[in-house]
Each structure stands twice: as C-alpha cells, then as structure tokens.
Write a protein that holds these residues in place. Structure first.
Motif, PDB file in Angstrom:
ATOM      1  N   UNK A  35      13.303  11.548 -28.724  1.00 34.79           N
ATOM      2  CA  UNK A  35      12.727  11.464 -27.335  1.00 34.79           C
ATOM      3  C   UNK A  35      11.375  11.640 -27.101  1.00 34.79           C
ATOM      4  N   UNK A  36      10.737  11.136 -26.095  1.00 32.00           N
ATOM      5  CA  UNK A  36       9.439  11.200 -25.603  1.00 32.00           C
ATOM      6  C   UNK A  36       8.985  12.701 -25.548  1.00 32.00           C
ATOM      7  N   UNK A  37       7.753  13.009 -26.071  1.00 27.68           N
ATOM      8  CA  UNK A  37       7.448  14.389 -25.989  1.00 27.68           C
ATOM      9  C   UNK A  37       7.906  15.367 -27.099  1.00 27.68           C
ATOM     10  N   UNK A  38       8.782  14.927 -27.947  1.00 23.53           N
ATOM     11  CA  UNK A  38       9.160  15.645 -29.009  1.00 23.53           C
ATOM     12  C   UNK A  38       8.437  15.583 -30.305  1.00 23.53           C
ATOM     13  N   UNK A  39       8.194  16.622 -31.156  1.00 25.16           N
ATOM     14  CA  UNK A  39       7.450  16.622 -32.270  1.00 25.16           C
ATOM     15  C   UNK A  39       8.505  16.177 -33.682  1.00 25.16           C
ATOM     16  N   UNK A  55       9.677   5.478 -33.548  1.00 23.24           N
ATOM     17  CA  UNK A  55       8.337   5.548 -33.051  1.00 23.24           C
ATOM     18  C   UNK A  55       8.522   4.931 -31.580  1.00 23.24           C
ATOM     19  N   UNK A  56       9.255   3.889 -31.692  1.00 20.86           N
ATOM     20  CA  UNK A  56       9.543   3.218 -30.234  1.00 20.86           C
ATOM     21  C   UNK A  56      10.050   3.935 -29.313  1.00 20.86           C
ATOM     22  N   UNK A  57      11.124   4.897 -29.829  1.00 23.76           N
ATOM     23  CA  UNK A  57      11.927   5.736 -28.853  1.00 23.76           C
ATOM     24  C   UNK A  57      11.272   6.760 -28.311  1.00 23.76           C
ATOM     25  N   UNK A  58      10.299   7.431 -29.308  1.00 22.87           N
ATOM     26  CA  UNK A  58       9.520   8.838 -28.869  1.00 22.87           C
ATOM     27  C   UNK A  58       8.078   8.521 -28.625  1.00 22.87           C
TER      28      UNK A  58
END
Length: 267
Positions: A35-39, A55-58
């Motif tokens: 998810x976006x914003x996750x490390x 990479x596309x997803x996050x």
C-alpha cells in the motif's frame, strides 16, 4: 516476464532462480498487499518479477541487491528507476533497523530468497524484529514446513523454535519448480511471518535460545538428559517440568524458552 530479464544469466554463486510465472507473481503480490506510504523492502529483487507490481502498488520501494549487474539494471530501468531506492548490499549484513529509523516507520520485508542464504538471513532479521511489521518470503518448501512444524514431527527443530517464539507463521502458497528460470530441483513455498506483539514466551536472550536449540538438536537421537548434561542436571530439568528421558523434537517451543531463561539467570 520482467522487462529487466533480457540478457542476464542466473549466477550459481548467488543461488539465483528467477520467477517468471505470472499467476504465481500475482498471488504473491496479492498476499503481500503493498500500500502507498508503507516502508516496503525487497531482498534480492533479481529480474524485478515482484518488484514491478509491488512498486506500482505502493509507489516507492527499497531493494537490497548484491549482484552489481542487476543493481545497475534496476537503477537504469525505464519504468522502475524513479520508484526504487537501490541498496547495493549483502542482505546478511544489511542494517534494517537503521533504514526503519531513517524512514520513521516499521518495515514490510519480502523476497524470493536464494536457498543458500535463507536461514541465516531470517536469523539476521530475528535480531531486528522490533522494526519489522511483517515478512513474506519465497523459500524451499521444506524450510517453510520446518517453520510451522509441530512438536513430535521430524521437521521440528532449531528453526521452528526460533521462529515460533517470535512470529506467527502462515503458509501462503506452494510454488512448483516450473515457475522459475532455471527450475530449481526442489519445491518452493511462500510464507508470511508476522512478529508477535507479545511473544508466546519472553526470552531474556535470543542468542542463548539459539545456543540451547543447537545443543538440543545437535544429536536428535539422544535424550535431553544426554544433550544437556554439560549445562544442567536431571533435577534441574525436572524442576522446569521437562522429562530428562525425552527426545529434543518432542519438547515444545515453550520448553526450549524455559531452558534458555533458566540458563540466562545463572550466567
């Protein structure tokens, strides 16, 4: 198939087997659920089979890659270079805690791990679990079976104890050899490891627990009494509720933790 694939040959010394089965790739990325914003940190991205969809997803991904050619390819990749931070490093020595501190959030670690480093790498991460949210790894199926083994089974051993003391173990999917290039000689599986907020038994010293497991499982056919005779007496074992005549694989994870804590108190 990854766009990085052309022209790179798998290197035996890095234990490289590249994933190419689209259905398997989709299932793994779906299980990770980036998810976006996750490390997110991928170990050994290789030819970017998981890297591209993750990479596309996050939106942004950290990758740890030892192979210089592959690191070069990732850093110049037309679709990925702006979505990646490439750490040219040996994952066995990588400081995950420092990266977590720099990013200000816990890490979600994943990767198709080379079989020759999978166990030492997981032990390296066990030392830094306080900065890890979860881990998803492709491993030899036999290793995943050992992680989730029950006491009394042949698969139950040091890896079982060390993992189950600290993590919840969830097998995700089995992966056949044909999903890779070149196909490995063994079956693979994906596992989810989620650090327990409260370990099932608090261990004073995880390195000492590892030593206790090494001592206990060094000679599996011998009894606990024989394996631990240099460290404790039969009476000591009985005081901990452990049968001195038992074989090591019949003990529980909790039993090994109690042994380690007893020794820690006496050191």
């Amino acid at each position: 198939m990854s766009k990085v694939h052309q022209g790179h040959r798998a290197r035996k010394r890095f234990g490289q087997n590249f994933l190419h089965d689209g259905g398997v790739i989709d299932s793994i990325v779906s299980a990770i659920h980036p998810q976006p914003g996750q490390a997110l940190v991928e170990i050994g991205p290789g030819l970017a089979a998981l890297t591209e969809p993750a990479a596309d997803a996050c939106g942004h991904l950290h990758v740890v890659e030892l192979d210089r050619d592959l690191a070069d390819r990732l850093e110049s990749h037309p679709f990925l270079k702006d979505k990646l931070t490439v750490h040219r490093a040996d994952a066995l020595r990588f400081d995950f805690a420092a990266l977590s501190k720099e990013l200000g959030k816990p890490l979600r670690v994943f990767g198709n791990l080379p079989y020759n480093i999978s166990t030492p790498l997981i032990f390296h991460l066990l030392q830094q679990l306080d900065v890890v949210e979860d881990m998803h790894f492709m491993l030899q199926k036999e290793v995943v079976d050992r992680m989730g083994a029950e006491p009394g089974s042949k698969a139950f051993g040091r890896l079982t104890v060390m993992i189950q003391q600290a993590c919840e173990v969830t097998p995700v999917l089995d992966v056949p050899p044909g999903a890779f290039t070149p196909p490995p000689k063994v079956n693979s599986a994906v596992v989810r490891l989620r650090p327990l907020t409260t370990p099932r038994v608090e261990v004073k010293d995880r390195k000492l627990l590892n030593q206790v497991c090494l001592t206990g499982f060094n000679q599996r056919r011998k009894t606990i009494r024989n394996n631990f005779k240099e460290l404790m007496t039969e009476a000591d074992l009985e005081s901990l509720g452990i049968n001195p005549a038992a074989r090591p694989e019949t003990l529980s994870v909790d039993d090994f933790c109690r042994l380690a804590n007893w020794l820690a108190e006496r050191e």
